[in-house]
Scaffold this motif. Structure first.
Motif, PDB file in Angstrom:
ATOM      1  N   HIS A 229       0.600  -1.221  -0.123  1.00  0.00           N
ATOM      2  CA  HIS A 229      -0.091   0.234   0.140  1.00  0.00           C
ATOM      3  C   HIS A 229       0.898   1.161   0.090  1.00  0.00           C
ATOM      4  O   HIS A 229       0.725   2.273  -0.527  1.00  0.00           O
ATOM      5  N   LEU A 230       1.890   1.412   0.817  1.00  0.00           N
ATOM      6  CA  LEU A 230       2.710   2.476   0.901  1.00  0.00           C
ATOM      7  C   LEU A 230       3.519   2.749  -0.404  1.00  0.00           C
ATOM      8  O   LEU A 230       3.482   4.000  -0.796  1.00  0.00           O
ATOM      9  N   THR A 231       4.089   1.654  -1.144  1.00  0.00           N
ATOM     10  CA  THR A 231       4.788   1.903  -2.221  1.00  0.00           C
ATOM     11  C   THR A 231       3.700   2.219  -3.633  1.00  0.00           C
ATOM     12  O   THR A 231       4.112   2.886  -4.367  1.00  0.00           O
ATOM     13  N   GLU A 232       2.358   1.648  -3.517  1.00  0.00           N
ATOM     14  CA  GLU A 232       1.578   1.874  -4.446  1.00  0.00           C
ATOM     15  C   GLU A 232       0.836   3.248  -4.198  1.00  0.00           C
ATOM     16  O   GLU A 232       0.594   3.765  -5.325  1.00  0.00           O
ATOM     17  N   HIS A 233       0.568   3.729  -3.265  1.00  0.00           N
ATOM     18  CA  HIS A 233      -0.057   5.241  -2.913  1.00  0.00           C
ATOM     19  C   HIS A 233       0.634   6.133  -2.057  1.00  0.00           C
ATOM     20  O   HIS A 233       0.368   7.346  -2.177  1.00  0.00           O
ATOM     21  N   GLY A 234       1.825   5.678  -1.695  1.00  0.00           N
ATOM     22  CA  GLY A 234       2.703   6.971  -0.995  1.00  0.00           C
ATOM     23  C   GLY A 234       2.382   6.876   0.524  1.00  0.00           C
ATOM     24  O   GLY A 234       1.184   6.240   0.983  1.00  0.00           O
ATOM     25  N   PRO A 235       3.356   7.133   1.522  1.00  0.00           N
ATOM     26  CA  PRO A 235       3.526   6.745   3.002  1.00  0.00           C
ATOM     27  C   PRO A 235       2.343   7.949   3.731  1.00  0.00           C
ATOM     28  O   PRO A 235       1.937   7.715   4.760  1.00  0.00           O
ATOM     29  N   ASP A 236       1.907   9.025   2.774  1.00  0.00           N
ATOM     30  CA  ASP A 236       1.005   9.927   3.621  1.00  0.00           C
ATOM     31  C   ASP A 236      -0.362   9.463   3.433  1.00  0.00           C
ATOM     32  O   ASP A 236      -1.274   9.728   3.847  1.00  0.00           O
ATOM     33  N   ARG A 237      -0.456   7.845   2.737  1.00  0.00           N
ATOM     34  CA  ARG A 237      -1.614   7.383   2.801  1.00  0.00           C
ATOM     35  C   ARG A 237      -2.170   6.526   4.101  1.00  0.00           C
ATOM     36  O   ARG A 237      -3.054   5.779   4.114  1.00  0.00           O
ATOM     37  N   LEU A 238      -0.806   6.554   5.001  1.00  0.00           N
ATOM     38  CA  LEU A 238      -1.093   5.872   6.472  1.00  0.00           C
ATOM     39  C   LEU A 238      -1.448   7.070   7.299  1.00  0.00           C
ATOM     40  O   LEU A 238      -0.656   7.692   7.292  1.00  0.00           O
ATOM     41  N   GLY A 239      -2.537   6.656   7.946  1.00  0.00           N
ATOM     42  CA  GLY A 239      -2.971   7.872   8.999  1.00  0.00           C
ATOM     43  C   GLY A 239      -3.600   7.236  10.243  1.00  0.00           C
ATOM     44  O   GLY A 239      -3.662   6.196  10.258  1.00  0.00           O
ATOM     45  N   LEU A 240      -3.832   8.263  11.230  1.00  0.00           N
ATOM     46  CA  LEU A 240      -4.233   7.806  12.382  1.00  0.00           C
ATOM     47  C   LEU A 240      -5.322   8.853  12.841  1.00  0.00           C
ATOM     48  O   LEU A 240      -5.387   9.872  12.380  1.00  0.00           O
ATOM     49  N   CYS A 241      -6.393   8.260  12.966  1.00  0.00           N
ATOM     50  CA  CYS A 241      -7.863   9.004  13.050  1.00  0.00           C
ATOM     51  C   CYS A 241      -7.721  10.129  13.911  1.00  0.00           C
ATOM     52  O   CYS A 241      -6.835  10.351  15.085  1.00  0.00           O
ATOM     53  N   GLN A 242      -8.153  11.291  13.443  1.00  0.00           N
ATOM     54  CA  GLN A 242      -8.098  12.656  14.136  1.00  0.00           C
ATOM     55  C   GLN A 242      -9.225  13.008  15.090  1.00  0.00           C
ATOM     56  O   GLN A 242      -9.220  13.986  15.604  1.00  0.00           O
ATOM     57  N   ALA A 243     -10.045  12.050  15.225  1.00  0.00           N
ATOM     58  CA  ALA A 243     -11.165  12.185  16.168  1.00  0.00           C
ATOM     59  C   ALA A 243     -10.641  11.902  17.729  1.00  0.00           C
ATOM     60  O   ALA A 243     -10.677  10.771  18.036  1.00  0.00           O
ATOM     61  N   THR A 244     -10.490  12.931  18.543  1.00  0.00           N
ATOM     62  CA  THR A 244      -9.838  12.529  19.692  1.00  0.00           C
ATOM     63  C   THR A 244     -10.942  11.815  20.541  1.00  0.00           C
ATOM     64  O   THR A 244     -12.172  12.329  20.715  1.00  0.00           O
ATOM     65  N   PRO A 245     -10.555  10.880  21.203  1.00  0.00           N
ATOM     66  CA  PRO A 245      -9.136  10.299  21.388  1.00  0.00           C
ATOM     67  C   PRO A 245      -9.073   8.990  20.669  1.00  0.00           C
ATOM     68  O   PRO A 245      -8.270   8.188  21.128  1.00  0.00           O
ATOM     69  N   CYS A 246      -9.759   8.896  19.780  1.00  0.00           N
ATOM     70  CA  CYS A 246      -9.611   7.711  18.843  1.00  0.00           C
ATOM     71  C   CYS A 246      -8.385   7.031  18.507  1.00  0.00           C
ATOM     72  O   CYS A 246      -7.761   6.014  19.160  1.00  0.00           O
ATOM     73  N   ARG A 247      -7.693   7.887  17.430  1.00  0.00           N
ATOM     74  CA  ARG A 247      -6.399   7.661  17.104  1.00  0.00           C
ATOM     75  C   ARG A 247      -6.255   6.018  16.505  1.00  0.00           C
ATOM     76  O   ARG A 247      -5.205   5.515  16.365  1.00  0.00           O
ATOM     77  N   ASN A 248      -7.292   5.420  15.939  1.00  0.00           N
ATOM     78  CA  ASN A 248      -7.306   4.334  15.146  1.00  0.00           C
ATOM     79  C   ASN A 248      -6.742   4.275  13.720  1.00  0.00           C
ATOM     80  O   ASN A 248      -6.569   5.574  13.275  1.00  0.00           O
ATOM     81  N   ALA A 249      -5.686   3.275  13.359  1.00  0.00           N
ATOM     82  CA  ALA A 249      -5.170   3.530  11.930  1.00  0.00           C
ATOM     83  C   ALA A 249      -6.115   3.281  10.837  1.00  0.00           C
ATOM     84  O   ALA A 249      -7.295   2.694  11.016  1.00  0.00           O
ATOM     85  N   TYR A 250      -5.891   3.944   9.694  1.00  0.00           N
ATOM     86  CA  TYR A 250      -6.551   3.843   8.511  1.00  0.00           C
ATOM     87  C   TYR A 250      -5.666   3.938   7.343  1.00  0.00           C
ATOM     88  O   TYR A 250      -4.579   4.430   7.674  1.00  0.00           O
TER      89      TYR A 250
END
Length: 209
Positions: free
Chosen positions: A133-154
């Motif tokens: 996924h990282l090489t296909e779409h870029g590392p900026d496509r790996l994120g952590l949820c911005q809804a406090t206090p969630c921080r789940n990966a997506y």
């Protein structure tokens, strides 16, 4: 592509923990087995010792997401490469159980699941999927949820790289919180303006006496 879905293994594992809420769903063999989904052959090999191993891999995968989400893409790649070196994959051509429209096998690349233990197998396919996924779409496509206090990966697959939340529920909650914050600010500014007008009127009244 067939390999793309392996990245979901990484997200699934990382999101068994909610550090900000002090919650951890990875507390039993059954919880670990549930991570494998349809891959029951791998799930059957899970033992009590795999619970600790999975938690260790989970922390390392979360570190990849944290680095990418924080903009340190070089660190994210280095951490992911470390996992790939420790947990190599075994690709195979598969298709015996899947037929195309002509009745012939739908050949595709499949990651074999015969490492020495369940945690090594899961770590291998999760790390490879994330690397794909990282090489296909870029590392900026790996994120952590911005809804406090969630921080789940997506994994951001949006066309304009705009995803900020792990789910619609978190997006709604964040939008509602932002709306309420704006309303509070507007009310406070209105109250200050009213007090300022009243003070000005009082000053004029005093000067006219």
């Amino acid at each position: 592509m067939e390999l793309a879905h392996y990245s979901d293994f990484a997200v699934r594992l990382v999101n068994t923990e909610e550090p900000a809420r002090n919650k951890d769903a990875l507390t039993s063999v059954d919880a670990v087995r549930a991570l494998f989904g349809d891959s029951q052959q791998m799930a059957r090999r899970v033992t009590d010792t795999d619970v600790t191993r999975f938690r260790n891999v989970r922390g390392r995968l979360r570190a990849v997401f944290e680095a990418a989400d924080g903009g340190d893409h070089v660190l994210a790649v280095d951490l992911l490469n470390s996992l790939l070196m420790e947990f190599p994959v075994s690709p195979q051509v598969s298709g015996h159980q899947t037929l195309d429209e002509t009745g012939r096998p739908d050949w595709h690349i499949h990651l074999a699941d015969h490492p020495s233990n369940a945690s090594a197998g899961y770590a291998a396919i999760a790390s490879f999927g994330l690397a794909f996924h990282l090489t296909e779409h870029g590392p900026d496509r790996l994120g952590l949820c911005q809804a406090t206090p969630c921080r789940n990966a997506y994994l951001d697959t949006s066309t304009n790289r705009s995803r900020r939340y792990c789910s619609d529920r978190c997006a709604t909650r964040a939008n509602v919180a932002a709306y309420r914050a704006r309303k509070r600010l507007e009310a406070e500014e209105s109250a200050r303006s009213t007090r300022s007008d009243e003070a000005a009127q009082d000053n004029r009244a005093l000067s006219e006496r």
